[in-house]
Motif scaffolding. Structure first.
Motif, PDB file in Angstrom:
ATOM      1  N   LEU A  39     -13.528  99.756 -28.096  1.00 29.69           N
ATOM      2  CA  LEU A  39     -13.070 100.641 -27.032  1.00 29.69           C
ATOM      3  C   LEU A  39     -12.103  99.934 -26.077  1.00 29.69           C
ATOM      4  O   LEU A  39     -11.122 100.531 -25.623  1.00 29.69           O
ATOM      5  N   MET A  40     -12.344  98.662 -25.776  1.00 25.03           N
ATOM      6  CA  MET A  40     -11.436  97.904 -24.906  1.00 25.03           C
ATOM      7  C   MET A  40     -10.079  97.692 -25.580  1.00 25.03           C
ATOM      8  O   MET A  40      -9.049  97.659 -24.914  1.00 25.03           O
ATOM      9  N   TRP A  41     -10.085  97.542 -26.904  1.00 23.69           N
ATOM     10  CA  TRP A  41      -8.838  97.339 -27.633  1.00 23.69           C
ATOM     11  C   TRP A  41      -7.967  98.587 -27.574  1.00 23.69           C
ATOM     12  O   TRP A  41      -6.768  98.516 -27.355  1.00 23.69           O
ATOM     13  N   TYR A  42      -8.580  99.750 -27.743  1.00 25.47           N
ATOM     14  CA  TYR A  42      -7.837 101.000 -27.726  1.00 25.47           C
ATOM     15  C   TYR A  42      -7.547 101.512 -26.321  1.00 25.47           C
ATOM     16  O   TYR A  42      -6.603 102.267 -26.117  1.00 25.47           O
ATOM     17  N   PRO A  44      -7.376  99.730 -22.675  1.00 33.11           N
ATOM     18  CA  PRO A  44      -7.557  98.558 -21.805  1.00 33.11           C
ATOM     19  C   PRO A  44      -8.240  98.861 -20.472  1.00 33.11           C
ATOM     20  O   PRO A  44      -8.762  97.963 -19.825  1.00 33.11           O
ATOM     21  N   SER A  45      -8.275 100.135 -20.068  1.00 33.46           N
ATOM     22  CA  SER A  45      -8.943 100.470 -18.807  1.00 33.46           C
ATOM     23  C   SER A  45     -10.454 100.622 -18.986  1.00 33.46           C
ATOM     24  O   SER A  45     -11.184 100.723 -18.003  1.00 33.46           O
ATOM     25  N   TYR A  46     -10.920 100.639 -20.246  1.00 34.24           N
ATOM     26  CA  TYR A  46     -12.364 100.767 -20.502  1.00 34.24           C
ATOM     27  C   TYR A  46     -13.094  99.533 -19.984  1.00 34.24           C
ATOM     28  O   TYR A  46     -12.694  98.402 -20.256  1.00 34.24           O
ATOM     29  N   GLN A  47     -14.143  99.757 -19.245  1.00 37.12           N
ATOM     30  CA  GLN A  47     -14.977  98.670 -18.739  1.00 37.12           C
ATOM     31  C   GLN A  47     -16.400  98.863 -19.250  1.00 37.12           C
ATOM     32  O   GLN A  47     -17.041  99.846 -18.886  1.00 37.12           O
ATOM     33  N   PRO A  48     -16.875  97.941 -20.091  1.00 32.46           N
ATOM     34  CA  PRO A  48     -18.243  98.098 -20.587  1.00 32.46           C
ATOM     35  C   PRO A  48     -19.256  97.991 -19.456  1.00 32.46           C
ATOM     36  O   PRO A  48     -19.031  97.295 -18.471  1.00 32.46           O
TER      37      PRO A  48
END
Length: 64
Positions: A39-42, A44-48
Motif C-alpha cells: 500500500l505504501m508503494w502504490y 506514498p501518503s498511506y501511513q500504516p
C-alpha cells in the motif's frame, strides 16, 4: 482487526512459515507487513497503523 482468508501456493506457504519461525512472529503479522509495504508503494501518503506491542508466537494458529 478483521479476519481474511488468502490462498498461497506451497512455496509461499513454506517460506512464510520459515520466516515467521525465524522472527518469532505469526504468519499473519508478516502478511500485514507485506500489505502495508504494498500500500505504501502504490500510495506514498498511506501511513500504516503502528503495531500493538511486538507480537511473539505462542503457538500455531493453524495446522502447518
Amino acid at each position: 482487526m478483521r479476519r481474511t482468508n488468502i490462498y498461497l501456493n506451497e512455496r509461499q506457504h513454506e517460506k512464510l512459515h520459515e520466516q515467521a519461525e525465524k522472527e518469532g512472529v505469526p504468519v499473519a503479522e508478516l502478511v500485514r507487513r507485506a500489505v502495508d509495504a504494498f500500500l505504501m508503494w502504490y500510495d506514498p501518503s498511506y501511513q500504516p497503523t503502528p503495531p500493538n506491542p511486538p507480537q511473539t508466537r505462542k503457538s500455531h494458529s493453524s495446522p502447518g
